[in-house]
Scaffold this motif. Sequence first.
Motif, short mmCIF file in Angstrom:
data_model
loop_
_atom_site.label_atom_id
_atom_site.label_comp_id
_atom_site.label_asym_id
_atom_site.label_seq_id
_atom_site.Cartn_x
_atom_site.Cartn_y
_atom_site.Cartn_z
N ASP A 123 -10.05 -1.62 6.92
CA ASP A 123 -11.20 -1.27 7.76
C ASP A 123 -10.76 -0.45 8.97
O ASP A 123 -11.53 0.34 9.50
CB ASP A 123 -11.92 -2.54 8.21
CG ASP A 123 -12.34 -3.40 7.01
OD1 ASP A 123 -13.04 -2.87 6.14
OD2 ASP A 123 -11.93 -4.57 6.95
N THR A 172 -8.96 -3.76 1.43
CA THR A 172 -9.64 -2.64 2.08
C THR A 172 -9.21 -2.57 3.53
O THR A 172 -9.31 -3.56 4.27
CB THR A 172 -11.17 -2.80 2.01
OG1 THR A 172 -11.57 -2.86 0.63
CG2 THR A 172 -11.87 -1.62 2.67
N ASN A 187 0.82 -1.21 0.00
CA ASN A 187 0.00 0.00 0.00
C ASN A 187 0.86 1.26 0.00
O ASN A 187 0.60 2.21 -0.75
CB ASN A 187 -0.93 -0.01 1.21
CG ASN A 187 -1.74 1.27 1.34
OD1 ASN A 187 -1.48 2.09 2.22
ND2 ASN A 187 -2.70 1.46 0.46
N ASP A 241 -4.43 4.46 -1.46
CA ASP A 241 -4.60 5.45 -0.40
C ASP A 241 -4.85 4.72 0.91
O ASP A 241 -4.75 3.50 0.98
CB ASP A 241 -5.74 6.44 -0.73
CG ASP A 241 -7.07 5.74 -1.01
OD1 ASP A 241 -7.36 4.72 -0.35
OD2 ASP A 241 -7.81 6.22 -1.87
N LYS A 242 -5.21 5.48 1.95
CA LYS A 242 -5.37 4.86 3.26
C LYS A 242 -6.57 3.92 3.34
O LYS A 242 -6.69 3.15 4.28
CB LYS A 242 -5.50 5.94 4.34
CG LYS A 242 -4.18 6.34 4.97
CD LYS A 242 -4.39 7.08 6.27
CE LYS A 242 -3.07 7.28 6.99
NZ LYS A 242 -3.23 7.94 8.29
N THR A 243 -7.45 3.99 2.36
CA THR A 243 -8.60 3.08 2.37
C THR A 243 -8.25 1.72 1.80
O THR A 243 -8.95 0.74 2.07
CB THR A 243 -9.78 3.66 1.57
OG1 THR A 243 -9.44 3.70 0.17
CG2 THR A 243 -10.13 5.07 2.04
N TYR A 266 -7.08 1.24 9.47
CA TYR A 266 -5.69 1.35 9.01
C TYR A 266 -4.72 1.47 10.17
O TYR A 266 -3.73 0.73 10.24
CB TYR A 266 -5.55 2.56 8.08
CG TYR A 266 -4.14 2.76 7.59
CD1 TYR A 266 -3.64 2.03 6.52
CD2 TYR A 266 -3.29 3.68 8.21
CE1 TYR A 266 -2.35 2.19 6.07
CE2 TYR A 266 -1.98 3.86 7.77
CZ TYR A 266 -1.52 3.11 6.70
OH TYR A 266 -0.23 3.28 6.27
#
Length: 243
Positions: free
Chosen positions: A218, A216, A161, A171-173, A220
């Motif tokens: 959930d 994903t 990531n 991104d952070k998601t 981070y």
Amino acid sequence: MVQNSPFARKIASFVRLGADELQAVSELYQRRRKFAPGLELVHQGEIDQSAFIMADGWAFSYKILADGERQIVNFQIPGDFLGVRSMLFRNSDHNVEPITPIEASEVSKNELFQTFAKTPRLATAVLWAVSRDEAMVVEHLVGVGQRPAAERTAHLLLELNARLRLVGLGDKTGFACPLTQYHLADAVGLSAVHVNRVLREIREAGLMTFQNGRVTFDDYEGLVDFADFDRSYLDQDGPVSPY
């Protein structure tokens, strides 16, 4: 524009690229090639191997043992410079194979050395990129040797990531991820069944979900704490070279 390419965005995190460096990068992009999944770019044992700058898609580098077992050393994403070590060694010591259809620019040894002679700042940036790859391999070795299964798997996905975010692809998601459980298993030293169990454990803890080709996050920050992930070894927080 070449300055917005994944490779330029990546190395610009180490050195500030001027007009000369951007022109040199543009010249390195001249021989763009496409590779289908399973069609190797770099072959273990070959001589006079070219290097490649990844523009699109995912690949992985690996070694095959005498008994046919495979160890994945790392995953390659857009912006990565593949095969530099194989170009410098007499024989390539690993393979690189696409996971998805990829586009990459082929660079010969002479082209690379001529570029380095003209633009020492770009040579410095490529040296940084190669050293960063080595730092990631060291971190993977620590993971396989010392981290519990769930933590080492989470750590690898957080690393991917961070690398993708640097080139504008995550991104952070979370991020789009074409890896199978077999890829993950061969990278973190587990069986595919064990990886499945680990991913379920992380999902049930409310930290991360990996399904339908997407990772994903959930939670981070919770996942970072869980994996004890310190991204400082990636050294990508802004230009630091004085040159």
